[in-house]
Design a protein around this motif. Structure first.
Motif, PDB file in Angstrom:
ATOM      1  N   ARG A   1      28.307  27.463  11.395  1.00 39.51           N
ATOM      2  CA  ARG A   1      28.844  26.133  11.132  1.00 39.51           C
ATOM      3  C   ARG A   1      28.119  25.074  11.952  1.00 39.51           C
ATOM      4  O   ARG A   1      27.779  25.303  13.108  1.00 39.51           O
ATOM      5  N   ALA A   2      27.947  23.945  11.338  1.00 40.27           N
ATOM      6  CA  ALA A   2      27.374  22.805  12.057  1.00 40.27           C
ATOM      7  C   ALA A   2      28.482  22.168  12.894  1.00 40.27           C
ATOM      8  O   ALA A   2      29.657  22.273  12.545  1.00 40.27           O
ATOM      9  N   PRO A   3      28.121  21.486  13.973  1.00 35.67           N
ATOM     10  CA  PRO A   3      29.141  20.832  14.795  1.00 35.67           C
ATOM     11  C   PRO A   3      30.057  19.913  13.983  1.00 35.67           C
ATOM     12  O   PRO A   3      31.269  19.901  14.201  1.00 35.67           O
TER      13      PRO A   3
ATOM     14  N   LEU B   1      35.303  24.268  -7.037  1.00 41.83           N
ATOM     15  CA  LEU B   1      36.071  23.273  -7.778  1.00 41.83           C
ATOM     16  C   LEU B   1      36.068  21.946  -7.021  1.00 41.83           C
ATOM     17  O   LEU B   1      35.854  20.878  -7.611  1.00 41.83           O
ATOM     18  N   ALA B   2      36.316  22.054  -5.714  1.00 35.89           N
ATOM     19  CA  ALA B   2      36.346  20.847  -4.897  1.00 35.89           C
ATOM     20  C   ALA B   2      35.014  20.108  -5.009  1.00 35.89           C
ATOM     21  O   ALA B   2      34.979  18.879  -5.159  1.00 35.89           O
ATOM     22  N   ALA B   3      33.922  20.875  -4.967  1.00 32.51           N
ATOM     23  CA  ALA B   3      32.604  20.254  -5.069  1.00 32.51           C
ATOM     24  C   ALA B   3      32.428  19.580  -6.428  1.00 32.51           C
ATOM     25  O   ALA B   3      31.886  18.466  -6.517  1.00 32.51           O
ATOM     26  N   ALA B   4      32.907  20.240  -7.486  1.00 31.16           N
ATOM     27  CA  ALA B   4      32.770  19.671  -8.822  1.00 31.16           C
ATOM     28  C   ALA B   4      33.562  18.367  -8.946  1.00 31.16           C
ATOM     29  O   ALA B   4      33.089  17.378  -9.521  1.00 31.16           O
ATOM     30  N   TYR B   5      34.768  18.344  -8.382  1.00 25.03           N
ATOM     31  CA  TYR B   5      35.564  17.113  -8.428  1.00 25.03           C
ATOM     32  C   TYR B   5      34.905  16.005  -7.607  1.00 25.03           C
ATOM     33  O   TYR B   5      34.900  14.840  -8.003  1.00 25.03           O
ATOM     34  N   ARG B   6      34.329  16.397  -6.478  1.00 25.52           N
ATOM     35  CA  ARG B   6      33.647  15.408  -5.652  1.00 25.52           C
ATOM     36  C   ARG B   6      32.455  14.819  -6.393  1.00 25.52           C
ATOM     37  O   ARG B   6      32.179  13.624  -6.286  1.00 25.52           O
ATOM     38  N   ASP B   7      31.749  15.676  -7.136  1.00 29.90           N
ATOM     39  CA  ASP B   7      30.568  15.220  -7.860  1.00 29.90           C
ATOM     40  C   ASP B   7      30.899  14.100  -8.829  1.00 29.90           C
ATOM     41  O   ASP B   7      30.076  13.238  -9.095  1.00 29.90           O
ATOM     42  N   ARG B   8      32.097  14.126  -9.367  1.00 30.24           N
ATOM     43  CA  ARG B   8      32.423  13.052 -10.301  1.00 30.24           C
ATOM     44  C   ARG B   8      33.215  11.943  -9.617  1.00 30.24           C
ATOM     45  O   ARG B   8      33.769  11.070 -10.275  1.00 30.24           O
ATOM     46  N   GLY B   9      33.293  12.028  -8.302  1.00 34.54           N
ATOM     47  CA  GLY B   9      33.843  10.904  -7.555  1.00 34.54           C
ATOM     48  C   GLY B   9      35.306  11.022  -7.177  1.00 34.54           C
ATOM     49  O   GLY B   9      35.856  10.110  -6.566  1.00 34.54           O
TER      50      GLY B   9
ATOM     51  N   ASP C   1      40.730  30.977   4.881  1.00 31.99           N
ATOM     52  CA  ASP C   1      40.242  30.340   3.664  1.00 31.99           C
ATOM     53  C   ASP C   1      39.082  29.383   3.905  1.00 31.99           C
ATOM     54  O   ASP C   1      38.309  29.102   3.006  1.00 31.99           O
ATOM     55  N   ARG C   2      39.002  28.907   5.127  1.00 25.32           N
ATOM     56  CA  ARG C   2      37.916  27.966   5.429  1.00 25.32           C
ATOM     57  C   ARG C   2      36.554  28.647   5.423  1.00 25.32           C
ATOM     58  O   ARG C   2      35.526  27.982   5.287  1.00 25.32           O
ATOM     59  N   ILE C   3      36.571  29.973   5.608  1.00 31.99           N
ATOM     60  CA  ILE C   3      35.296  30.694   5.675  1.00 31.99           C
ATOM     61  C   ILE C   3      34.497  30.455   4.394  1.00 31.99           C
ATOM     62  O   ILE C   3      33.283  30.334   4.423  1.00 31.99           O
ATOM     63  N   ARG C   4      35.199  30.378   3.273  1.00 30.12           N
ATOM     64  CA  ARG C   4      34.513  30.202   1.987  1.00 30.12           C
ATOM     65  C   ARG C   4      34.171  28.742   1.697  1.00 30.12           C
ATOM     66  O   ARG C   4      33.531  28.457   0.708  1.00 30.12           O
ATOM     67  N   MET C   5      34.674  27.878   2.532  1.00 28.71           N
ATOM     68  CA  MET C   5      34.428  26.470   2.286  1.00 28.71           C
ATOM     69  C   MET C   5      33.023  26.119   2.735  1.00 28.71           C
ATOM     70  O   MET C   5      32.744  26.043   3.920  1.00 28.71           O
ATOM     71  N   ALA C   6      32.140  25.964   1.795  1.00 32.08           N
ATOM     72  CA  ALA C   6      30.760  25.715   2.174  1.00 32.08           C
ATOM     73  C   ALA C   6      30.154  24.568   1.390  1.00 32.08           C
ATOM     74  O   ALA C   6      29.343  23.801   1.905  1.00 32.08           O
ATOM     75  N   ALA C   7      30.607  24.411   0.150  1.00 31.66           N
ATOM     76  CA  ALA C   7      29.964  23.443  -0.729  1.00 31.66           C
ATOM     77  C   ALA C   7      30.296  22.006  -0.337  1.00 31.66           C
ATOM     78  O   ALA C   7      29.588  21.076  -0.698  1.00 31.66           O
ATOM     79  N   THR C   8      31.378  21.821   0.405  1.00 28.23           N
ATOM     80  CA  THR C   8      31.821  20.449   0.648  1.00 28.23           C
ATOM     81  C   THR C   8      31.903  20.141   2.133  1.00 28.23           C
ATOM     82  O   THR C   8      32.600  19.234   2.546  1.00 28.23           O
TER      83      THR C   8
END
Lengths: 146, 402
Positions: free
Chosen positions: A50-52, B76-84, B106-113
């Protein structure tokens, strides 16, 4: 009511255990996360690399009492200050106890402490010592349930 | 029940809500904590937030462990962000029954956003509370909604009634399944099938996709065939169940945006067609590679549109509020009942008296509920009394909680 393990608190202690930077050694973080869970804490685990900024984002959003950063790469002198700065930016630093675990040379420790790191736990620290430290130092908030 | 709030609590709440509405992430985080902790004044807090809610599209994602929910939510979060759109995520994880602690992963998988504060992810532990979890989750969703999130995703393991209750609080429910595990079909049998609006066959690059798709289609087909006679309201067994009882109460409250107060629980001219006119969609995805995510967003959008245009959204919102009211009343009643149990010597003492043959559980229960029943009898009409006892759950809960 809910599982209560802290001394003077009526809510579980929330911790973020974070791996920061290009450091693939997460055994220690896993062991700590489990031990904290078994102590009754709520532990959010960040995952590797992870980045800071990501650590800061997670700490702010999760509203944790304790942020434990595990670093074995030797990059603590650059990474920890960035996390501290980020937390300050969101006004979260004063209410977060920052602890560092991993390989931190003796000569770097004072500098980290001056930066606001509350404690540094090196290899071989008994688990109970870390748990007790968190219990005793996790901040009591003004708006905690009585 | 702690809502004799001191002025300072009210002040603090007011400031907190002002900061939240101002877009301060830390205030939002703190509000969710206080809601989760059921801290003093949290009710007042939620009441203050309430006027600002109702705009977010709330999507529930459930499925068995390892089906790929977290990865899917990330994409999904990334896709929603892409459209604003701005996004909130509430990820619920179980707690250890032994220590009450939990590791929320669950945060472990959070990477796209990552690094994008417009995606606000909050991990929540079940904390061993039984009924309270869905209340805490719903309230956290309200906080994210009030903050101004366009989409709020609630993610939970579809492992039990508790979790089912949580996703039921969503506008749109996505059920994630993966091929190659017979368990998924078992899970669907266990009652998740009825609540899915969109079924996501994730890991669609694995063997067994065709078979799973065929099984799913067959089950959904059967669900359609079985639905209407059973509940009269088709797909959503819960809608049927709660609308039937929720109808009379909700008449009094006129829903925002509802021109005509509905005399009927179902506001639409053709009740039979209305609520059941949504055919659950099946979407295949490979979340790790981001495949099928656009289709999934499309399916959720279609359901959101359906809710708005058919009037089913109103229906759903009403039954959701009805469930919320019922849940809160039950929780409050439980607190009262617990106090009464304590006043009568505590549940241990009462249990010992039953053990020694001094009395029996029914007599004890009657003695505890009696005073409350008397109050209700004295104040209300007999019709209201029927309604109160109709929700059988209050009578059941004290026993299971104690």
């Amino acid at each position: 009511m809910s599982a209560d393990t802290g001394r003077d608190r009526n809510r579980p202690i929330r911790c973020l255990i974070a791996k920061v930077g290009l450091d693939g050694h997460d055994r220690g973080a896993h062991v700590i996360a489990r031990a904290f869970r078994d102590a009754g804490f709520e532990v959010v685990y960040s995952g590797l690399h992870r980045a800071p900024e990501e650590i800061v984002q997670a700490a702010v959003q999760e509203d944790v009492d304790v942020l434990g950063i595990s670093i074995l790469s030797g990059a603590h002198n650059t990474l920890v200050p960035k996390v501290v700065e980020g937390l300050e930016e969101y006004g979260a630093f004063s209410e977060t106890v920052l602890i560092v675990g991993g390989i931190i040379p003796e000569e770097d420790r004072d500098r980290l402490r001056e930066m606001g790191v509350a404690a540094i736990f090196g290899p071989g620290t008994p688990m109970q010592e870390t748990i007790d430290f968190v219990r005793e130092n996790a901040p009591i908030r003004a708006d905690d349930p009585a | 029940m702690t809502d004799r709030d001191s002025p300072e609590v009210a002040d603090r709440n007011q400031q907190l809500v002002a900061s939240l509405l101002d877009g301060e992430h830390r205030a939002l985080a703190r509000v969710i904590s206080r809601i989760e902790d059921r801290a003093p004044g949290h009710r007042d807090l939620i009441s203050r937030l309430h006027p600002h809610t109702g705009d977010a599209a709330v999507i529930g994602i459930t499925g068995s462990p390892g089906a790929g929910k977290s990865t899917l939510v990330d994409k999904l979060a990334a896709a929603y962000r892409d459209r604003g759109d701005t996004v909130g995520v509430v990820a619920v994880d179980p707690a250890s029954p032994y220590s009450g602690g939990s590791v929320l992963g669950d945060r472990i998988r959070m990477a796209a956003t990552v690094g994008d504060m417009d995606v606000f992810v909050r991990s929540m532990s079940a904390r061993g509370r039984l009924g309270g979890l869905s209340t805490a989750t719903t309230d956290a969703v309200h906080a994210l909604d009030a903050f101004g999130k366009d989409v709020v995703i609630v993610e939970t393991v579809g492992a039990g009634q508790n979790e089912v209750d949580i996703v039921r609080t969503a506008d749109t429910v996505g059920v994630v399944v993966q091929p190659g595990s017979g368990d998924d079909v078992q899970m669907l049998k266990a009652g998740i099938l009825e609540i899915g609006d969109v079924f996501v066959v994730n890991k669609a690059d694995m063997d067994g996709v065709d078979r799973l798709l065929a099984e799913l289609e067959e089950m959904l087909h059967r669900r359609e065939a079985d639905g209407p006679p059973a509940g009269g309201v088709g797909h959503h067994g819960r809608t049927a169940g709660s609308a039937a009882r929720g109808g009379p109460t909700s008449e009094a409250r006129s829903d925002a945006g509802d021109q005509n107060p509905d005399p009927d629980p179902d506001p639409d001219p053709d009740p039979g067609v209305d609520v059941s006119s949504w055919d659950p969609r099946v979407v295949t995805t490979v979340a790790t590679a981001g495949e099928g995510i656009d289709d999934l967003v499309g399916a959720f959008d279609a359901h959101t549109r359906y809710l708005r245009e058919s009037g089913a959204g109103r229906h759903r919102a009403r039954s959701r509020h009805a469930a919320e009211i019922r849940r809160l009343v039950r929780e409050d009643a439980n607190v009262l009942l617990d106090a009464e149990i304590r006043r009568q010597g505590g549940v241990e003492t009462l249990a010992e008296r039953v053990r020694t043959g001094d009395t029996d559980p029914y007599a004890v229960a009657s003695a505890i509920v009696g005073p409350i029943a008397d109050c209700v009898d004295a104040d209300g009409e007999s019709a209201e009394r029927d309604d109160a006892t109709g929700g059988s759950a209050p009578g059941r809960d004290p026993g299971s909680d104690a």
